[in-house]
Write an enzyme that holds these catalytic residues in place. Structure first.
Site, PDB file in Angstrom:
ATOM      1  N   CYS A  33       0.794  -1.228   0.000  1.00  0.00           N
ATOM      2  CA  CYS A  33       0.000   0.000   0.000  1.00  0.00           C
ATOM      3  C   CYS A  33       0.826   1.278   0.000  1.00  0.00           C
ATOM      4  CB  CYS A  33      -0.970   0.008   1.187  1.00  0.00           C
ATOM      5  SG  CYS A  33      -0.163   0.175   2.780  1.00  0.00           S
ATOM      6  N   CYS A 102       7.640   9.737   6.858  1.00  0.00           N
ATOM      7  CA  CYS A 102       8.785   9.197   6.118  1.00  0.00           C
ATOM      8  C   CYS A 102      10.014   9.061   7.013  1.00  0.00           C
ATOM      9  CB  CYS A 102       9.109  10.084   4.923  1.00  0.00           C
ATOM     10  SG  CYS A 102       7.787  10.143   3.699  1.00  0.00           S
TER      11      CYS A 102
END
Length: 133
Positions: A33, A102
């Site tokens: 995903c 991130c």
């Protein structure tokens, strides 16, 4: 939107690749995903002697993986465990709030790899103790 350091590490990522004979490998994220990171560490004398990684993700994911690999080279494992997502973002002179996840990917991979390494050492010590008993 992105700092000069983010753009530099995105355009010229450091330490990308696969280590031959790594001490430990860790995978974080979800390849089905979105962003995911595979990190390869060579550990010697409780320090990161070498690091490589493979990343699939956006520019911020690439940049955070790159800067994190530079940050930890030669670092003691306990010091690596103290690195936070914010430390990685700060090393890039900041990330947009929506891209902070991130930096969590990079920090999480490092922490996971060290945990796996230490679990392996503990299991090996237990096995050795059992054999010597």
């Amino acid at each position: 939107m992105y700092t000069e350091k983010v753009m530099d590490h995105f355009a010229n990522p450091r330490n990308v690749g696969v280590l031959e004979k790594p001490t430990v490998i860790a995978k974080v994220g979800d390849p089905d995903c979105g962003d995911f990171l595979v990190i390869f560490l060579r550990i010697e004398n409780d320090r990161i002697a070498d690091i490589k990684y493979k990343i699939h993700g956006c520019g911020a994911a690439i940049a955070t993986s790159s800067i994190a690999s530079e940050m930890v080279m030669g670092m003691a494992l306990d010091d690596v465990l103290r690195i936070t997502d914010q430390d990685i973002a700060d090393a890039l002179d900041g990330l947009p709030e929506e891209k902070m996840h991130c930096s969590n990917l990079a920090a999480g991979a490092l922490h996971s790899a060290i945990s796996r390494y230490r679990e392996f050492l503990a299991q090996a010590a237990q096995k050795q103790a059992a054999e010597n008993a």
